[in-house]
Design a protein around this motif. Sequence first.
Motif: not given
Length: 286
Positions: A209-213, A174-188
Amino acid sequence: MASAAAVDDLRPGDHACLTYSDADERLDIVAAFVRDGLGAGQRIICFTDPGGPPDLADELAERDVKPTDGGQLTIRDNDTAWLAGGRVSATNVIEMLAHEVAAAHRDGFAGLRVTADMCWATRPVAAVDELLVFETRVAGLFAGGRLTAVCQYDRQSFDPVTLAFAAKAHPRAVAAAVYHEDPLLRICRQHAPPGVRLAGEIDYRRVPELNQALAEALRLGGDIHVNLAHLRFMDAAAAAAVGRAALSLQPGRAMVIVCRRAVRKVLDLVGVTDQPAVRVRQADGR
């Protein structure tokens, strides 16, 4: 090898592994797991580590998870529950869980749900081989569909070899759905309360990516929670995306935003906080 699943997709008889680096994300997933068990009429036992949250019950309540009366939810300390004779015995733990499964059935519950912080295996009184024995032999308890469990592994506490074994020993992950992840930003996705979580810094380049989340969170129904507590910077374009999502809410639904003072200023300037459906909470007094 474990197959990936969202925590709310787990079914009776599932044995899942949660490996995490973000403590808040871990607590969100645990809260969702407990919430679903309460709703399904199952008994829930949460085994916690003394080094973990000081009060798991408070952490669950902050995520809108509040048990009913009747002993449906129990929170136990690992040192008390897992140690026998001064050390961990995998055999004793499996016998204890078998007893709890039988007791939940006898008491009229739909099943037993267990979530366990596996950091007990890193203690001097525990041997890693007991962890291997436990994860291998406990599989038999899930065959009848009366037990559902999530074993939690902190990536900072376990070596890569043990984490790889844990992934292999569990049929589900199990894990949270991640929409974007890089060294500066994580959206989940945030599971409890339902919504999205952002950490780091976001500008116009990550608005898609924010709009999708946000769109997926809106489809869940109910209020939407936008957790920006760990967001250090947000530009006007990203703030406007949050505002558009709030404007699309149906009557009766609200958007709850948790953010720091600097991010709040941007939301104010764009007019997000002026919307009737928006509720803003300040994070950690900053």
